[in-house]
Design a protein around this motif. Sequence first.
Motif, PDB file in Angstrom:
ATOM      1  N   ASP A 115      -8.166   7.650 -16.777  1.00 26.61           N
ATOM      2  CA  ASP A 115      -8.719   6.920 -15.635  1.00 26.61           C
ATOM      3  C   ASP A 115      -8.847   7.760 -14.362  1.00 26.61           C
ATOM      4  OD1 ASP A 115      -6.049   7.198 -14.962  1.00 26.61           O
ATOM      5  OD2 ASP A 115      -5.627   5.049 -14.924  1.00 26.61           O
ATOM      6  N   GLY A 116      -8.416   9.015 -14.418  1.00 25.87           N
ATOM      7  CA  GLY A 116      -8.521   9.860 -13.240  1.00 25.87           C
ATOM      8  C   GLY A 116      -7.462   9.610 -12.196  1.00 25.87           C
ATOM      9  N   LEU A 117      -6.408   8.899 -12.562  1.00 23.89           N
ATOM     10  CA  LEU A 117      -5.301   8.625 -11.651  1.00 23.89           C
ATOM     11  C   LEU A 117      -4.024   9.190 -12.279  1.00 23.89           C
ATOM     12  CD1 LEU A 117      -6.193   4.925 -10.783  1.00 23.89           C
ATOM     13  CD2 LEU A 117      -6.679   6.975  -9.417  1.00 23.89           C
ATOM     14  N   LEU A 118      -3.536  10.285 -11.733  1.00 27.64           N
ATOM     15  CA  LEU A 118      -2.349  10.934 -12.299  1.00 27.64           C
ATOM     16  C   LEU A 118      -1.096  10.203 -11.837  1.00 27.64           C
ATOM     17  CD1 LEU A 118      -3.326  14.702 -11.874  1.00 27.64           C
ATOM     18  CD2 LEU A 118      -3.673  13.211 -13.844  1.00 27.64           C
ATOM     19  N   GLY A 119      -0.656   9.294 -12.678  1.00 28.14           N
ATOM     20  CA  GLY A 119       0.536   8.503 -12.396  1.00 28.14           C
ATOM     21  C   GLY A 119       1.727   9.013 -13.193  1.00 28.14           C
ATOM     22  N   THR A 120       2.722   8.167 -13.352  1.00 30.85           N
ATOM     23  CA  THR A 120       3.973   8.540 -13.997  1.00 30.85           C
ATOM     24  C   THR A 120       3.771   9.067 -15.413  1.00 30.85           C
ATOM     25  OG1 THR A 120       5.123   6.885 -12.669  1.00 30.85           O
ATOM     26  CG2 THR A 120       6.284   7.721 -14.601  1.00 30.85           C
ATOM     27  N   LYS A 121       2.958   8.393 -16.230  1.00 31.40           N
ATOM     28  CA  LYS A 121       2.739   8.848 -17.615  1.00 31.40           C
ATOM     29  C   LYS A 121       2.086  10.222 -17.639  1.00 31.40           C
ATOM     30  CE  LYS A 121       2.423   4.408 -19.980  1.00 31.40           C
ATOM     31  NZ  LYS A 121       1.568   3.548 -20.818  1.00 31.40           N
ATOM     32  N   SER A 122       1.119  10.436 -16.753  1.00 32.19           N
ATOM     33  CA  SER A 122       0.456  11.744 -16.682  1.00 32.19           C
ATOM     34  C   SER A 122       1.453  12.828 -16.316  1.00 32.19           C
ATOM     35  CB  SER A 122      -0.670  11.723 -15.643  1.00 32.19           C
ATOM     36  OG  SER A 122      -1.666  10.794 -15.968  1.00 32.19           O
ATOM     37  N   ALA A 167       3.979   2.543  -9.786  1.00 34.30           N
ATOM     38  CA  ALA A 167       3.757   3.935 -10.163  1.00 34.30           C
ATOM     39  C   ALA A 167       2.917   4.604  -9.086  1.00 34.30           C
ATOM     40  CB  ALA A 167       3.048   4.002 -11.508  1.00 34.30           C
ATOM     41  N   ALA A 168       3.414   5.700  -8.558  1.00 37.33           N
ATOM     42  CA  ALA A 168       2.654   6.439  -7.550  1.00 37.33           C
ATOM     43  C   ALA A 168       1.600   7.286  -8.235  1.00 37.33           C
ATOM     44  CB  ALA A 168       3.595   7.320  -6.737  1.00 37.33           C
ATOM     45  N   VAL A 169       0.475   7.407  -7.593  1.00 39.12           N
ATOM     46  CA  VAL A 169      -0.592   8.265  -8.078  1.00 39.12           C
ATOM     47  C   VAL A 169      -0.566   9.530  -7.235  1.00 39.12           C
ATOM     48  CG1 VAL A 169      -3.083   8.522  -8.323  1.00 39.12           C
ATOM     49  CG2 VAL A 169      -2.004   6.345  -8.857  1.00 39.12           C
ATOM     50  N   VAL A 170      -0.404  10.674  -7.900  1.00 39.64           N
ATOM     51  CA  VAL A 170      -0.362  11.955  -7.205  1.00 39.64           C
ATOM     52  C   VAL A 170      -1.369  12.881  -7.880  1.00 39.64           C
ATOM     53  CG1 VAL A 170       1.092  13.854  -6.430  1.00 39.64           C
ATOM     54  CG2 VAL A 170       2.094  11.581  -6.698  1.00 39.64           C
ATOM     55  N   LEU A 229       0.833  -1.185   0.000  1.00 33.16           N
ATOM     56  CA  LEU A 229       0.000   0.000   0.000  1.00 33.16           C
ATOM     57  C   LEU A 229       0.869   1.236   0.000  1.00 33.16           C
ATOM     58  CD1 LEU A 229      -2.966   1.073   0.301  1.00 33.16           C
ATOM     59  CD2 LEU A 229      -2.456   1.294   2.724  1.00 33.16           C
ATOM     60  N   ALA A 230       0.574   2.129  -0.929  1.00 34.41           N
ATOM     61  CA  ALA A 230       1.227   3.433  -0.946  1.00 34.41           C
ATOM     62  C   ALA A 230       0.109   4.457  -0.902  1.00 34.41           C
ATOM     63  CB  ALA A 230       2.057   3.607  -2.212  1.00 34.41           C
ATOM     64  N   VAL A 231       0.261   5.480  -0.106  1.00 35.00           N
ATOM     65  CA  VAL A 231      -0.738   6.525  -0.049  1.00 35.00           C
ATOM     66  C   VAL A 231      -0.120   7.772  -0.647  1.00 35.00           C
ATOM     67  CG1 VAL A 231      -2.247   7.900   1.407  1.00 35.00           C
ATOM     68  CG2 VAL A 231      -1.803   5.507   1.981  1.00 35.00           C
ATOM     69  N   ALA A 232      -0.692   8.225  -1.739  1.00 38.15           N
ATOM     70  CA  ALA A 232      -0.161   9.392  -2.447  1.00 38.15           C
ATOM     71  C   ALA A 232      -0.489  10.658  -1.685  1.00 38.15           C
ATOM     72  CB  ALA A 232      -0.772   9.447  -3.849  1.00 38.15           C
ATOM     73  N   ALA A 233       0.138  11.763  -2.091  1.00 44.48           N
ATOM     74  CA  ALA A 233      -0.086  13.062  -1.455  1.00 44.48           C
ATOM     75  C   ALA A 233      -1.549  13.472  -1.534  1.00 44.48           C
ATOM     76  CB  ALA A 233       0.800  14.114  -2.107  1.00 44.48           C
ATOM     77  N   SER A 234      -2.265  12.972  -2.517  1.00 47.54           N
ATOM     78  CA  SER A 234      -3.677  13.327  -2.667  1.00 47.54           C
ATOM     79  C   SER A 234      -4.557  12.578  -1.695  1.00 47.54           C
ATOM     80  CB  SER A 234      -4.131  13.011  -4.087  1.00 47.54           C
ATOM     81  OG  SER A 234      -4.083  11.610  -4.289  1.00 47.54           O
ATOM     82  N   GLY A 235      -3.988  11.577  -0.992  1.00 49.84           N
ATOM     83  CA  GLY A 235      -4.789  10.764  -0.099  1.00 49.84           C
ATOM     84  C   GLY A 235      -5.367   9.549  -0.795  1.00 49.84           C
ATOM     85  N   VAL A 236      -5.096   9.369  -2.079  1.00 48.86           N
ATOM     86  CA  VAL A 236      -5.581   8.222  -2.814  1.00 48.86           C
ATOM     87  C   VAL A 236      -4.686   7.037  -2.492  1.00 48.86           C
ATOM     88  CG1 VAL A 236      -5.914   7.219  -5.109  1.00 48.86           C
ATOM     89  CG2 VAL A 236      -6.486   9.609  -4.704  1.00 48.86           C
ATOM     90  N   ALA A 237      -5.261   5.949  -2.036  1.00 50.26           N
ATOM     91  CA  ALA A 237      -4.479   4.759  -1.747  1.00 50.26           C
ATOM     92  C   ALA A 237      -4.274   3.976  -3.028  1.00 50.26           C
ATOM     93  CB  ALA A 237      -5.195   3.890  -0.721  1.00 50.26           C
ATOM     94  N   VAL A 238      -3.056   3.569  -3.263  1.00 47.86           N
ATOM     95  CA  VAL A 238      -2.714   2.804  -4.445  1.00 47.86           C
ATOM     96  C   VAL A 238      -2.223   1.450  -3.969  1.00 47.86           C
ATOM     97  CG1 VAL A 238      -1.271   2.696  -6.497  1.00 47.86           C
ATOM     98  CG2 VAL A 238      -2.003   4.901  -5.613  1.00 47.86           C
ATOM     99  N   VAL A 239      -2.927   0.400  -4.317  1.00 49.37           N
ATOM    100  CA  VAL A 239      -2.538  -0.931  -3.893  1.00 49.37           C
ATOM    101  C   VAL A 239      -1.776  -1.582  -5.025  1.00 49.37           C
ATOM    102  CG1 VAL A 239      -3.360  -3.172  -3.113  1.00 49.37           C
ATOM    103  CG2 VAL A 239      -4.540  -1.101  -2.391  1.00 49.37           C
TER     104      VAL A 239
END
Length: 145
Positions: free
Chosen positions: A68-75, A38-41, A20-30
């Motif tokens: 997809d509404g998840l700003l990851g590395t590609k975004s 890839a972290a979602v920020v 589990l990683a929790v991004a700065a936005s508070g979105v949990a990425v499992v």
Amino acid sequence: MEQSRRNGVSRRGLIRGGLLAVAASGVAVVGLAGPASAAVVNLGLDRQGAKRIQRWILTMYGYNGAIDGLLGTKSWKAMQRWLATWPSQPSPYRGDIDGIVGPKTIVSLQANLKKFDGYTGALDGIAGPGTKAAFRRKAYRQPPV
């Protein structure tokens, strides 16, 4: 007994297991934590706002990922290309195009938000409440997805 237990899996157990990683936005990425993940920020954006940003960078800055509404590395790589090359960018991004949302990316974004989206804070590289609010304004100026 641990708090936040769902379906027999606790948040603490996921963190201990590196899942589990929790991004700065508070979105949990499992997913598997580590260099391959890839972290979602989303910097405070809801998924609809993040989709608007992704649709905008898709057409303008070479984003080739899912809307997809998840700003990851590609975004964020596409955002860094935008921040580095946009002619009217007040403080161009000067780092590697790596998709990492670090202080250089945030400072360049803050400079743009200050010029165009009502950000009034310091160019400090910290995505605080003022940065997030201005980023939301930018996102919702984009067409809906």
